[in-house]
Design an enzyme around this catalytic site. Structure first.
Site, PDB file in Angstrom:
ATOM      1  N   ASP A 168      23.123  -1.197   6.957  1.00  0.00           N
ATOM      2  CA  ASP A 168      22.992  -0.248   5.916  1.00  0.00           C
ATOM      3  C   ASP A 168      24.227   0.758   6.274  1.00  0.00           C
ATOM      4  OD1 ASP A 168      21.762   1.758   4.251  1.00  0.00           O
ATOM      5  OD2 ASP A 168      19.776   0.719   4.761  1.00  0.00           O
ATOM      6  N   HIS A 208      26.277  -0.257   3.611  1.00  0.00           N
ATOM      7  CA  HIS A 208      26.159   0.058   2.351  1.00  0.00           C
ATOM      8  C   HIS A 208      27.030   1.241   1.879  1.00  0.00           C
ATOM      9  CE1 HIS A 208      21.884  -1.352   1.955  1.00  0.00           C
ATOM     10  NE2 HIS A 208      22.665  -2.317   2.234  1.00  0.00           N
TER      11      HIS A 208
END
Length: 483
Positions: free
Chosen positions: A300, A334
């Site tokens: 992430d 991300h």
């Protein structure tokens, strides 16, 4: 000069008024000069000042070897009590270093105490138990910006000061598709249809309703029978925190989560963890944070700065501020450095410099994400000297319509302003060079790009509801961008 009594009084009055006018002008000139000088001050001087003023903990030169308290490096013996006893002895003796020698150590959660440096030597690997009951009783923690009582983080400190986790060893959370990760509800992380997961009614929906209704944190009890994954390392309401040189792998959830903490230094840490929500470092409601010399290779966001979700962020009312990130490498993730989405308390004074961001699996370099349920004021974000090899979506993405849950529209209009990018070189800019989606009621304000050069962006810019961007020596796909 012959002056009547009336003329003499008139003269005195004129002189007084003239003096007052002159003083007023001088005062206004000084105020104007002060504002101009303030505007001319190099913002990076503030970053250096933040670093200078951060207290990095030091410890007495006393060692407590966990093996002296019964720890066994065989990878199967439960060392929870041995670690706790060594930490308690160190704390009671006035502080020092708890040493974990080379070898494999199985343990449940590690709870740190004040004045303790928990040091894992090179060659040491700490394996965290896969037995969920080992993380009970519940403790005061947080999940995606909402406070609660839940399973203990793997490494936890509550209201402690002068604490550290250091050394060249490895913390292995042992999370995977058969442990912790399936609770995310994603099939790629081992979830099977019909199994319980975090989005079931008794989990996130129940917690969100408690937050909305203002239920006291101590009454938001979860833990056994619920599916919230614990964070890896969480100093909660702590001061003077050091995380240095260690490596984290296989995290259940967020990796480093300093929450409501002050004076936090993260130095030379490696994060290699590709599970769901495996953010590398998430300062939340925290200030005076220095993240340097780290490697983030994550599932992430590499770094995501937080300040609470929705009503909880507004209830706590603490913004994250004075955060410096420098000399780091961001690979998969991300986003490289991100603000949000749990951002209701706001963020200010973030400085990012001298970093390398490069991976075909890195979605964005700099990202700000919020919506009208989160709200929040995000301001004074400075980014300088960044080398970007490639990103998937955008070099800079600002989105005030962020949504991964059902309804993310509310009555809390976010404010985003004062964003500065300088000396940025990008080889492959992805789908967009610059992607900004503001709100008509609250346009993104004062975005400045200086010496920014982006190559190979499919779409140079997509900007909605933002004040005009200031461009100085900016090129996208070889074309100069002007105001």
């Amino acid at each position: 000069m012959n002056l009547t009594k009336f003329n003499y009084k008139l003269l005195i009055l004129c002189l007084l008024l003239g003096g007052l006018y002159s003083c007023k002008n001088n005062s206004e000139e000084k105020e104007t000069a002060a504002v101009e000088n303030s505007e001319m001050t190099d913002p990076w001087d503030k970053a250096d000042e933040i670093i200078k003023n951060i207290t990095v903990p030091t410890f007495p030169d006393t060692s407590f070897n966990v093996q002296d308290y019964g720890a066994k490096a065989d990878g199967t013996t439960d060392n929870t009590k041995a670690f706790a006893d060594a930490i308690a002895a160190c704390n009671e003796d006035g502080g020092g270093r708890v040493v974990v020698p080379s070898g494999k150590y199985l343990t449940g959660p590690i709870h740190l105490k004040s004045n303790v440096d928990f040091h894992i030597e090179e060659g040491a690997e700490i394996l965290f138990s896969t037995n969920k009951s080992d993380y009970l009783p519940v403790v005061h923690t947080s999940y995606e910006g909402m406070e609660m009582m839940d399973y203990s983080p793997l490494i936890y400190a509550y209201q402690q000061e002068n604490i550290a986790v250091t050394g060249k060893g490895t913390f292995n959370g042992q999370a995977g598709n058969d442990n912790w990760w399936p609770w995310s509800g994603a099939e790629r992380y081992g979830y099977k249809k019909g199994d319980p997961n975090q989005r079931d009614e008794h989990n996130l929906p129940r917690l969100s309703k408690m937050v909305e209704d203002g239920v006291a944190v101590e009454d938001r009890v979860f833990g056994e029978g619920h599916q919230f994954r614990p964070t890896f390392f969480e100093p909660f309401e702590c001061s003077n925190v050091l995380i240095k040189d260690v490596k984290f792998i296989n995290a259940p959830f967020w990796v480093m989560h300093p929450i409501k903490s002050n004076n936090v230094t993260v130095d030379g840490v490696t994060v290699e963890s590709h599970g769901p929500n495996n953010d590398g470092c998430n300062p939340e409601y925290s200030k005076n944070v220095h993240i340097k010399n780290c490697l983030f290779d994550t599932g992430d966001d590499c770094i995501a700065i937080k300040s609470g979700r929705d009503n909880d962020g507004r209830r706590v009312g603490i913004k994250s501020e004075n955060i410096v990130v420098e000399d780091c490498i961001m690979k998969d993730g991300h986003g490289g450095v991100v603000m949000g989405s749990e951002i209701s308390g706001g963020v200010s004074n973030v400085y990012v410099r001298n970093c390398e961001m490069n991976s075909p699996n890195l979605d964005r370099a700099i990202r700000i994400k919020t919506n009208t349920r989160r709200g929040g004021t995000i301001e004074n974000i400075y980014v300088k000297n960044i080398e970007v090899g490639q990103v998937k979506e955008a070099v800079l993405k600002i989105n005030t319509h962020y949504a991964i849950y059902d309804n993310q529209e509310g009555e809390h209009m976010p404010v985003i302003r004062n964003i500065f990018l300088e000396d940025i070189n990008v080889e492959n800019g992805g789908e967009y060079g610059i992607l900004i989606r503001g709100r008509e009621e609250s346009p993104v304000g004062n975005v400045n790009l200086t010496n920014v050069h982006i190559k190979n962006a499919e779409t140079p810019m997509l900007v909605e509801n933002a004040e005009p961007i200031s461009f100085k020596n900016v090129t996208i796909n070889g074309k100069e961008i002007t105001n």
